[in-house]
Design a protein around this motif. Structure first.
Motif, PDB file in Angstrom:
ATOM      1  N   TYR A  98       0.832  -1.207   0.000  1.00 27.62           N
ATOM      2  CA  TYR A  98       0.000   0.000   0.000  1.00 27.62           C
ATOM      3  C   TYR A  98       0.863   1.251   0.000  1.00 27.62           C
ATOM      4  N   LYS A  99       1.933   1.225   0.829  1.00 31.00           N
ATOM      5  CA  LYS A  99       2.852   2.370   0.873  1.00 31.00           C
ATOM      6  C   LYS A  99       3.540   2.562  -0.465  1.00 31.00           C
ATOM      7  N   ALA A 100       3.991   1.456  -1.050  1.00 32.05           N
ATOM      8  CA  ALA A 100       4.665   1.532  -2.349  1.00 32.05           C
ATOM      9  C   ALA A 100       3.724   2.102  -3.403  1.00 32.05           C
ATOM     10  N   GLU A 101       2.445   1.654  -3.372  1.00 32.68           N
ATOM     11  CA  GLU A 101       1.455   2.119  -4.344  1.00 32.68           C
ATOM     12  C   GLU A 101       1.206   3.615  -4.180  1.00 32.68           C
ATOM     13  N   LYS A 102       1.088   4.063  -2.918  1.00 34.09           N
ATOM     14  CA  LYS A 102       0.865   5.483  -2.642  1.00 34.09           C
ATOM     15  C   LYS A 102       2.050   6.324  -3.101  1.00 34.09           C
ATOM     16  N   ALA A 103       3.265   5.814  -2.853  1.00 39.76           N
ATOM     17  CA  ALA A 103       4.473   6.545  -3.269  1.00 39.76           C
ATOM     18  C   ALA A 103       4.501   6.709  -4.780  1.00 39.76           C
ATOM     19  N   ILE A 104       4.151   5.635  -5.495  1.00 43.88           N
ATOM     20  CA  ILE A 104       4.182   5.686  -6.965  1.00 43.88           C
ATOM     21  C   ILE A 104       3.065   6.598  -7.484  1.00 43.88           C
ATOM     22  N   GLU A 105       1.896   6.579  -6.820  1.00 40.91           N
ATOM     23  CA  GLU A 105       0.806   7.476  -7.208  1.00 40.91           C
ATOM     24  C   GLU A 105       1.241   8.927  -7.079  1.00 40.91           C
ATOM     25  N   ALA A 106       1.956   9.220  -5.992  1.00 44.84           N
ATOM     26  CA  ALA A 106       2.442  10.590  -5.774  1.00 44.84           C
ATOM     27  C   ALA A 106       3.401  11.000  -6.877  1.00 44.84           C
ATOM     28  N   LEU A 107       4.257  10.064  -7.291  1.00 45.78           N
ATOM     29  CA  LEU A 107       5.216  10.359  -8.363  1.00 45.78           C
ATOM     30  C   LEU A 107       4.494  10.563  -9.686  1.00 45.78           C
ATOM     31  N   ALA A 291      10.880  -3.651  -2.516  1.00 46.21           N
ATOM     32  CA  ALA A 291       9.868  -2.776  -3.121  1.00 46.21           C
ATOM     33  C   ALA A 291       9.612  -1.554  -2.255  1.00 46.21           C
ATOM     34  N   ILE A 292       9.476  -1.755  -0.948  1.00 46.24           N
ATOM     35  CA  ILE A 292       9.180  -0.627  -0.070  1.00 46.24           C
ATOM     36  C   ILE A 292      10.374   0.300   0.057  1.00 46.24           C
ATOM     37  N   VAL A 293      11.597  -0.256   0.090  1.00 46.83           N
ATOM     38  CA  VAL A 293      12.799   0.584   0.174  1.00 46.83           C
ATOM     39  C   VAL A 293      12.952   1.426  -1.091  1.00 46.83           C
ATOM     40  N   LEU A 294      12.719   0.807  -2.258  1.00 45.89           N
ATOM     41  CA  LEU A 294      12.802   1.553  -3.517  1.00 45.89           C
ATOM     42  C   LEU A 294      11.732   2.637  -3.575  1.00 45.89           C
ATOM     43  N   ALA A 295      10.504   2.283  -3.183  1.00 50.81           N
ATOM     44  CA  ALA A 295       9.406   3.258  -3.239  1.00 50.81           C
ATOM     45  C   ALA A 295       9.663   4.437  -2.297  1.00 50.81           C
ATOM     46  N   LEU A 296      10.108   4.135  -1.068  1.00 46.31           N
ATOM     47  CA  LEU A 296      10.421   5.208  -0.117  1.00 46.31           C
ATOM     48  C   LEU A 296      11.608   6.026  -0.605  1.00 46.31           C
ATOM     49  N   GLY A 297      12.558   5.334  -1.252  1.00 45.09           N
ATOM     50  CA  GLY A 297      13.743   6.018  -1.769  1.00 45.09           C
ATOM     51  C   GLY A 297      13.387   7.016  -2.851  1.00 45.09           C
ATOM     52  N   VAL A 298      12.537   6.605  -3.807  1.00 44.46           N
ATOM     53  CA  VAL A 298      12.189   7.528  -4.886  1.00 44.46           C
ATOM     54  C   VAL A 298      11.305   8.660  -4.375  1.00 44.46           C
ATOM     55  N   THR A 299      10.524   8.390  -3.329  1.00 45.65           N
ATOM     56  CA  THR A 299       9.747   9.463  -2.710  1.00 45.65           C
ATOM     57  C   THR A 299      10.683  10.483  -2.080  1.00 45.65           C
ATOM     58  N   ARG A 300      11.732   9.968  -1.402  1.00 45.49           N
ATOM     59  CA  ARG A 300      12.726  10.855  -0.795  1.00 45.49           C
ATOM     60  C   ARG A 300      13.455  11.665  -1.874  1.00 45.49           C
ATOM     61  N   MET A 301      13.724  11.019  -3.024  1.00 46.31           N
ATOM     62  CA  MET A 301      14.403  11.712  -4.115  1.00 46.31           C
ATOM     63  C   MET A 301      13.533  12.812  -4.704  1.00 46.31           C
ATOM     64  N   SER A 302      12.224  12.601  -4.698  1.00 48.14           N
ATOM     65  CA  SER A 302      11.332  13.631  -5.237  1.00 48.14           C
ATOM     66  C   SER A 302      11.409  14.907  -4.407  1.00 48.14           C
ATOM     67  N   LYS A 303      11.777  14.769  -3.131  1.00 50.27           N
ATOM     68  CA  LYS A 303      11.897  15.945  -2.270  1.00 50.27           C
ATOM     69  C   LYS A 303      13.161  16.748  -2.561  1.00 50.27           C
ATOM     70  N   ILE A 304      14.113  16.132  -3.295  1.00 47.80           N
ATOM     71  CA  ILE A 304      15.309  16.882  -3.705  1.00 47.80           C
ATOM     72  C   ILE A 304      15.220  17.204  -5.196  1.00 47.80           C
ATOM     73  N   ASN A 305      13.969  17.281  -5.698  1.00 53.02           N
ATOM     74  CA  ASN A 305      13.680  17.731  -7.069  1.00 53.02           C
ATOM     75  C   ASN A 305      14.048  16.722  -8.157  1.00 53.02           C
ATOM     76  N   ALA A 306      14.189  15.444  -7.803  1.00 52.86           N
ATOM     77  CA  ALA A 306      14.463  14.407  -8.808  1.00 52.86           C
ATOM     78  C   ALA A 306      13.322  13.394  -8.777  1.00 52.86           C
ATOM     79  N   ILE A 307      12.516  13.380  -9.832  1.00 50.94           N
ATOM     80  CA  ILE A 307      11.388  12.449  -9.905  1.00 50.94           C
ATOM     81  C   ILE A 307      11.805  11.240 -10.737  1.00 50.94           C
ATOM     82  N   VAL A 308      11.922  10.098 -10.078  1.00 47.99           N
ATOM     83  CA  VAL A 308      12.303   8.864 -10.768  1.00 47.99           C
ATOM     84  C   VAL A 308      11.037   8.188 -11.282  1.00 47.99           C
TER      85      VAL A 308
END
Length: 884
Positions: A98-107, A291-308
């Motif tokens: 669910y967290k991974a899905e939410k992170a990807i939806e945000a991206l 999956a959750i580490v990657l999803a949280l990681g890309v969410t964290r990256m979006s906060k530094i202006n990099a959308i994966v």
């Protein structure tokens, strides 16, 4: 049938004025009435369906089978515990997914295409989902059409409509066309533009006549959902690893069961032990944790202006060795400012901020042509359009030649858009009693197509000497890192064909503008170099301009490290590939050259990151290992072809993203090695005890509990470990490198063996306290319970403490910071509290067959639990001394 209505009829029906567009209030009301402009995707999975998906696993089936057998023979407590473990494991899986899905939806929300729309009399860029019926959409090359439009204006507009028609050749559009036949095919509706098609040439405007599912593509759409469930290469490797370990573990379990048969042990007990050992030995949680580490990681990256956009890009980022970056806006501030202008024999500086400056006649004609031959806007400090054109409009403002005034007085009636081959743009504007062509672009190209020059208000023949003079001033400007643009005009008595616009022009002069380097880029380049990454500048600017900026930033040391597109064309592919290591700056290159540059670097085994923002950059973005699109200036095509989008168009963000990518990969590696060590420890303890006919130190339910608590919580906490500050002091990771390279596999085996041995040691001390040993033939149940409690606590405790040592393979926990990962500290504290609760709460202690330990034994089990951590830290000290 909008295609059979005139522009006026369509606009009246939509109740919109094309000059001002809808008001914000009206747009909001229509959005509430008609809904968001997005196609319906496949329905989301419910939490219940997600839960049952977690149960679709062979090992879960085995556990459920074991639960049924335990119920059948009356062991209800064991059955309840097994079912609780299954349910808890499924719940954790649901939460992670669910967290991974939410992170990807945000991206996905961040990467929603944006469109230029006229509202309240101004052109604004908004999310395409906010577009409503009646909106006036501005189209230019490289933008996707966000809804179905009735075109109201077009200038050489071509749209690629293969998504609807299957025709790969772009369709030419004409807003003035009318089609009376109601059966006119989509491909022939030249006065219409349709959602999800792509403007490839020219420009135009259109009124929105259908949105979302009412569009042509909406009518035939059944699903619009990217396949976000595809496993990354790392996940696939881990999944294969899990299967391999699974077969090994099941083999060991079958062997244990066979040995138990010969040893005439309690078969039911050994059956449960074998099943629980299989579950404990197989790291079935790996894919979910990754999956959750990657999803949280890309969410964290979006906060530094990099959308994966694609998860595999996170893994690839850690291996990047070459960063090919555009100059304008990425390495520089993207705030072009005209600082010099030149008309024949008259070079002047532009005052930085002063407005209302005075200009001579030739200078006014120069600025007038630049402003009229521009699509940018600038009002009240707000701008839209290309930064170079914005700078020209601002220049006109400074000399009281406002864009709005000029464009209303001299209406544009035709144009020939800019393209990278001609390096020119021309417009045809209405004068008082005639027409005038205004052309801007590369001065050398303008001089080639000019036959006159404007000097002191007079048009005189252009001589070779005058051409040399213009080029000399242009070169001097370029040597000072200024970007040079020329302007020319041609008067005509009638509207002419676009092809005829750029012939026999009158050159007016040139301007020199600068885009200063970003302040933070220089430090980022130093950081990239220390990380073994080579920064490369690729630009369409002149060589001298590019090298001047490259020297200032530390990318290049001399002009010998630069090469132009023309010089690249003179080299064979083999020769260019051989010499590629000598260059740091590529100037005056076309998009085709970018592909050659990427391929040349890749031929030497480099992992290449490439930035781009234009339609023609798509091939190089796709060819690169990491395609990076510009979020601000980038076209929809470049964003679609990319793996990552920079929302701030900043080079430093690429470096930060690489750092983040390296840390994410390292965190995943920590989690995996930790899980394998823990699982191996459990296998060692059980297998050795069975092999030597010793009492089993842990029961099935105890193993399941440890597998759920002491494995999962610290593994997830390690996955979100703060980044290693020294990660950018190391060379890029080889993408072919084994997951167990650099001693990681050996460390997992040693750690697991030590944990298993200490578990057996604790069990032995528990037996010995009551005068028994491994060889005793009959051991009372209460003695076994006490000894198993000691083994249970040591196995759990050693894993929890060992997670601290797993944070860094070479740095001690004091160097890393004992409390720098509070999630891990929390996981350890929660783990010990839960162990204490299981032992001290009577009904739980009875269920898990454990009991409270004496104070002395608590000290002993804590001491045993700390040994793996202590030995690991001592080994790190020896390693650091050896390195020093």
């Amino acid at each position: 049938m909008w295609f059979s209505k005139s522009q006026e009829e369509a606009l009246n029906e939509l109740n919109v004025n094309p000059a001002t567009g809808l008001t914000t209030t009206e747009a909001k009301a229509r959005l509430e009435k008609y809904g968001a402009n997005k196609l319906k995707g496949k329905p989301k999975k419910s939490l219940i369906s997600l839960f049952f998906e977690q149960l679709q696993d062979m090992l879960i089936y085995v556990l459920l089978g074991a639960a049924v057998i335990t119920v059948a023979i009356g062991e209800y407590v064991d059955a309840v515990i097994i079912l609780l473990v299954v349910v808890l494991n499924a719940v954790i899986g649901v939460v992670q997914e669910y967290k991974a899905e939410k992170a990807i939806e945000a991206l996905q929300a961040m990467t929603t295409p944006r469109s230029l729309v006229r509202r309240d009399g101004e052109v604004k860029e908004i999310n395409s989902e906010e577009i409503v019926l009646g909106d006036i959409i501005v189209l230019d090359a490289g933008r996707f059409v966000p809804a179905d439009l009735r075109l109201i204006e077009s200038a050489n507009l071509q749209i690629e409509e293969s998504a609807l028609t299957g025709e790969s050749v772009p369709s030419e559009k004409n807003a003035d066309d009318l089609h009376e036949d109601p059966k006119t095919p989509i491909g022939d509706k030249s006065n219409m533009a349709f959602m999800s098609t792509l403007a490839t040439y020219g420009r135009g405007e259109g009124a929105v006549i259908a949105t979302a599912m009412d569009t042509e593509i909406g009518k035939i759409a059944t699903i619009l959902d990217e396949d976000i469930e595809e496993m990354t290469p790392l996940q696939k490797r881990l999944d294969e690893l899990g299967k391999t370990l699974g077969f090994i573990a099941i083999g060991i379990c079958v062997l244990i069961f066979i040995i138990a048969l010969f040893q005439k042990r309690d078969l039911f007990e050994m059956f449960l032990t074998a099943i629980s050992l299989a579950v404990a030995a197989i790291p079935e949680g790996l894919p979910a944790i990754v999956a959750i580490v990657l999803a949280l990681g890309v969410t964290r990256m979006s906060k530094i202006n990099a959308i994966v956009k694609k998860l595999p890009a996170v893994e690839t980022l850690g291996s990047v060795s070459i960063i090919c970056s555009d100059k304008t806006g990425t390495l520089t501030q993207n705030k072009m400012t005209v600082v010099k202008f030149y008309t024949f024999d008259n070079l002047k500086d532009v005052q930085a901020e002063a407005m209302g400056q005075t200009a001579e006649q030739d200078e006014k004609e120069l600025m007038k042509s630049f402003v009229l031959c521009s699509d940018a806007t600038y009002e009240n400090g707000q701008s839209t359009g290309d930064p170079t054109e914005v700078a020209l409009v601002v220049l006109g403002d400074k000399y009281n030649l406002a864009r709005r005034t000029l464009h209303s007085e001299y209406k544009r009636v035709g144009e020939r858009p800019f393209d990278s081959d001609r390096k020119l743009m021309s417009t045809l504007n209405k004068e008082e009693n005639a027409y005038r062509v205004h052309t801007k672009g590369a001065i050398d190209n303008i001089l080639t197509i000019s036959k006159n020059a404007l000097v002191n208000g007079q048009v005189i023949p252009l001589t070779e000497e005058m051409k040399a003079n213009y080029l000399k001033i242009a070169e001097e400007m370029s040597d000072n890192a200024l970007r040079v643009l020329g302007a020319a005009f041609k008067d005509t008595v009638s509207i002419i064909d676009p092809e005829a616009m750029e012939k026999d022009l009158t050159v007016i002069g040139i301007v020199g503008m600068i885009d200063p380097p970003r302040l933070e880029v220089k430090d980022s380049i130093v950081e990239a170099k220390s990380a073994g990454i080579t920064p490369i500048m690729i630009t369409g600017d002149h060589k001298n301009t590019a090298v001047a900026i490259a020297k200032e930033l530390g990318i290049a040391a001399s002009i010998q490290q630069s090469i132009t597109g023309a010089e690249i064309d003179e080299l064979s592919d083999e020769e260019f590939s051989r010499r590629i290591k000598d260059y740091r700056v590529f100037a005056r290159v076309s998009p085709e050259h970018k592909v050659k540059i990427v391929q040349a670097f890749q031929s030497h085994g480099n992992i290449v990151s490439m930035t781009g923002d234009g339609v023609n950059d798509a091939p190089s973005l796709k060819k690169a290992d990491i395609g990076v699109a510009m979020g601000i200036t980038g076209t929809d095509v470049s964003k679609g072809a990319s793996d990552m989008i920079l929302t701030d168009d900043n080079f430093s963000t690429i470096v930060h993203a690489i750092e983040e990518g390296r840390n994410i990969y390292n965190n995943i590696k920590k989690s995996v090695i930790f899980l394998l060590s823990c699982n191996l420890g459990e296998v060692v303890a059980i297998f050795i005890s069975v092999l030597f006919f010793w009492p089993v130190p842990l029961l099935a339910t105890q193993l399941l509990w440890i597998n759920l608590i002491t494995d999962t919580l610290p593994a997830i906490a390690l996955g979100v470990d703060p980044g290693d500050k020294d990660v950018m002091k190391k060379k890029p990771r080889d993408p072919k490198e084994s997951f167990f390279a650099n001693g990681a596999g050996v460390r997992a085996i040693l750690g697991g063996t030590l944990i298993g041995a200490l578990t057996l040691a604790a069990f032995y001390f528990g037996l010995r306290e009551y005068g028994y040993s491994f060889g005793s033939k009959t051991i009372p149940e209460e003695v076994l319970t006490y000894a198993r409690t000691m083994a249970f606590v040591v196995l759990a405790g050693s894993q929890l403490f060992y997670s601290l040592a797993m944070r860094n393979p070479t740095k001690s926990i004091l160097q890393v910071g004992l409390f720098s990962n509070m999630y891990l500290i929390g996981a350890i504290v929660v783990g010990f509290i839960l162990q204490l609760v299981v032992i001290s709460v009577p009904f739980l202690a009875s269920a898990f067959k454990v009991q409270m330990l004496s104070a002395g034994d608590w000290g002993l089990v804590i001491l045993f639990s700390l040994i793996p951590l202590a030995l690991k830290e001592i080994a790190k000290l020896f390693m650091s001394e050896r390195e020093n």
